[in-house]
Design a protein around this motif. Structure first.
Motif, mmCIF file in Angstrom:
data_model
loop_
_atom_site.group_PDB
_atom_site.id
_atom_site.type_symbol
_atom_site.label_atom_id
_atom_site.label_comp_id
_atom_site.label_asym_id
_atom_site.label_seq_id
_atom_site.Cartn_x
_atom_site.Cartn_y
_atom_site.Cartn_z
ATOM 1 N N SER A 65 0.836 -1.209 0.000
ATOM 2 C CA SER A 65 0.000 0.000 0.000
ATOM 3 C C SER A 65 0.867 1.255 0.000
ATOM 4 N N ARG A 66 1.959 1.217 0.730
ATOM 5 C CA ARG A 66 2.857 2.374 0.811
ATOM 6 C C ARG A 66 3.510 2.663 -0.541
ATOM 7 N N GLN A 67 4.067 1.639 -1.166
ATOM 8 C CA GLN A 67 4.798 1.854 -2.414
ATOM 9 C C GLN A 67 3.860 2.070 -3.595
ATOM 10 N N ALA A 68 2.656 1.528 -3.548
ATOM 11 C CA ALA A 68 1.682 1.792 -4.608
ATOM 12 C C ALA A 68 1.383 3.279 -4.696
ATOM 13 N N GLY A 69 1.315 3.933 -3.534
ATOM 14 C CA GLY A 69 1.074 5.372 -3.522
ATOM 15 C C GLY A 69 2.165 6.138 -4.240
ATOM 16 N N HIS A 70 3.412 5.740 -4.014
ATOM 17 C CA HIS A 70 4.537 6.412 -4.652
ATOM 18 C C HIS A 70 4.614 6.092 -6.147
ATOM 19 N N LEU A 71 4.456 4.822 -6.485
ATOM 20 C CA LEU A 71 4.676 4.391 -7.862
ATOM 21 C C LEU A 71 3.565 4.821 -8.811
ATOM 22 N N PHE A 72 2.312 4.818 -8.343
ATOM 23 C CA PHE A 72 1.186 5.021 -9.246
ATOM 24 C C PHE A 72 0.481 6.367 -9.117
ATOM 25 N N PHE A 73 0.615 7.036 -7.980
ATOM 26 C CA PHE A 73 -0.179 8.242 -7.772
ATOM 27 C C PHE A 73 0.640 9.523 -7.594
ATOM 28 N N GLU A 74 1.866 9.395 -7.168
ATOM 29 C CA GLU A 74 2.667 10.601 -6.931
ATOM 30 C C GLU A 74 3.157 11.162 -8.270
ATOM 31 N N PRO A 75 2.998 12.478 -8.499
ATOM 32 C CA PRO A 75 3.432 13.068 -9.771
ATOM 33 C C PRO A 75 4.940 12.939 -9.965
ATOM 34 N N LYS A 76 5.329 12.694 -11.218
ATOM 35 C CA LYS A 76 6.750 12.500 -11.537
ATOM 36 C C LYS A 76 7.325 13.664 -12.359
ATOM 37 N N GLY A 77 6.501 14.656 -12.636
ATOM 38 C CA GLY A 77 6.967 15.783 -13.441
ATOM 39 C C GLY A 77 7.711 16.814 -12.617
ATOM 40 N N TYR A 78 7.860 17.996 -13.182
ATOM 41 C CA TYR A 78 8.575 19.070 -12.483
ATOM 42 C C TYR A 78 7.785 19.510 -11.259
ATOM 43 N N ASP A 79 8.459 19.628 -10.140
ATOM 44 C CA ASP A 79 7.844 20.015 -8.868
ATOM 45 C C ASP A 79 7.933 21.527 -8.731
ATOM 46 N N HIS A 80 6.841 22.229 -9.071
ATOM 47 C CA HIS A 80 6.847 23.690 -9.019
ATOM 48 C C HIS A 80 6.857 24.213 -7.590
ATOM 49 N N VAL A 81 6.293 23.446 -6.663
ATOM 50 C CA VAL A 81 6.268 23.864 -5.262
ATOM 51 C C VAL A 81 7.683 23.956 -4.703
ATOM 52 N N ASN A 82 8.489 22.934 -4.975
ATOM 53 C CA ASN A 82 9.850 22.881 -4.460
ATOM 54 C C ASN A 82 10.896 23.299 -5.491
ATOM 55 N N GLN A 83 10.439 23.624 -6.703
ATOM 56 C CA GLN A 83 11.334 24.026 -7.791
ATOM 57 C C GLN A 83 12.437 22.982 -7.997
ATOM 58 N N ALA A 84 11.994 21.765 -8.216
ATOM 59 C CA ALA A 84 12.936 20.651 -8.384
ATOM 60 C C ALA A 84 12.406 19.667 -9.406
ATOM 61 N N THR A 85 13.292 19.131 -10.207
ATOM 62 C CA THR A 85 12.900 18.088 -11.145
ATOM 63 C C THR A 85 12.789 16.759 -10.409
ATOM 64 N N HIS A 86 12.064 15.829 -11.022
ATOM 65 C CA HIS A 86 11.955 14.494 -10.435
ATOM 66 C C HIS A 86 13.334 13.835 -10.358
ATOM 67 N N GLU A 87 14.150 14.057 -11.384
ATOM 68 C CA GLU A 87 15.500 13.483 -11.409
ATOM 69 C C GLU A 87 16.345 14.009 -10.268
ATOM 70 N N HIS A 88 16.219 15.295 -9.968
ATOM 71 C CA HIS A 88 16.978 15.894 -8.861
ATOM 72 C C HIS A 88 16.550 15.296 -7.530
ATOM 73 N N LYS A 89 15.248 15.133 -7.354
ATOM 74 C CA LYS A 89 14.746 14.564 -6.104
ATOM 75 C C LYS A 89 15.222 13.125 -5.925
ATOM 76 N N GLU A 90 15.220 12.372 -7.020
ATOM 77 C CA GLU A 90 15.693 10.995 -6.961
ATOM 78 C C GLU A 90 17.175 10.930 -6.602
ATOM 79 N N GLU A 91 17.938 11.893 -7.110
ATOM 80 C CA GLU A 91 19.388 11.891 -6.889
ATOM 81 C C GLU A 91 19.748 12.200 -5.448
ATOM 82 N N ILE A 92 18.988 13.098 -4.812
ATOM 83 C CA ILE A 92 19.333 13.516 -3.450
ATOM 84 C C ILE A 92 18.566 12.742 -2.380
#
Length: 203
Positions: free
Chosen positions: A61-88
């Protein structure tokens, strides 16, 4: 001690703001947290059964939320790309999670060839015994996954980072309920994105 608490607060905040925008994800985290707490209680009586609850109910249930529902595009709230978030990402990012979940799915396979799992388990006599043995394998995998990432963080960053992350992971069920307990109601009210988080960032 103050430094430890601040590091824990930072890891928790980064995890929330980067990876928990979606209300479905937050709601699934509440379900996951409750399941993990059940597993914690079960662990005192039957660790293998606790692992079954932890992996089959809490982790899925925890990982389904991340994999299927969490947006993977540019994060305008935090001004960060998905790739940047994954890296850090301090803990298991999505790529590492996919590897871990793949190992989880395949880990019981050796039981087909060796019911004793290389001499570590008593061969099962029925389906219930097989399921129980799978629980033991998944318990060992959970501990190995935790210790492996802690070791990586200790080497790559610092011992404190590794210990703080382990503390965060083990206490996440309590913190998630505190943080996301209102998410299911907000979701039923038609809210899909955490607007309070966005307001806090823009304040």
């Amino acid at each position: 001690m103050a430094s430890f608490r601040e590091a824990l607060r930072t890891q928790r905040w980064d995890d929330h703001r980067y990876y928990h925008h979606n209300m479905i994800n937050q709601s699934l985290h509440v379900v996951s947290a409750i399941c993990f707490l059940v597993a914690y209680v079960l662990a005192f009586k039957d660790p293998a059964k606790a692992a079954l609850v932890g992996w089959l109910l809490a982790m899925t249930s925890r990982q389904a939320g991340h994999l299927f529902f969490e947006p993977k595009g540019y994060d305008h709230v935090n001004q960060a790309t998905h790739e940047h978030k994954e890296e850090i990402k301090v803990g298991y990012n999505l790529q590492r999670k996919i590897v871990l979940l793949s190992i989880w799915v395949l880990s019981p396979l050796p039981l087909y060839f060796d019911p004793s799992f290389f001499g570590l388990l008593s061969p099962a006599q029925d389906l219930s015994g097989i399921i129980h043995n799978v629980g033991w394998i998944w318990l060992w995998l959970a501990l190995a996954g935790l210790l492996f990432r802690v070791g990586q963080l200790c080497i790559q960053q610092s011992v404190q980072t590794g210990v703080v992350w382990a503390t965060k992971i083990l206490t996440d069920p309590f913190h998630d309920i505190k943080l996301y307990h209102k998410a299911p109601l907000r979701l039923l009210q038609g809210k899909l994105i955490d607007e309070e988080e966005q307001a806090e960032h823009h304040a």
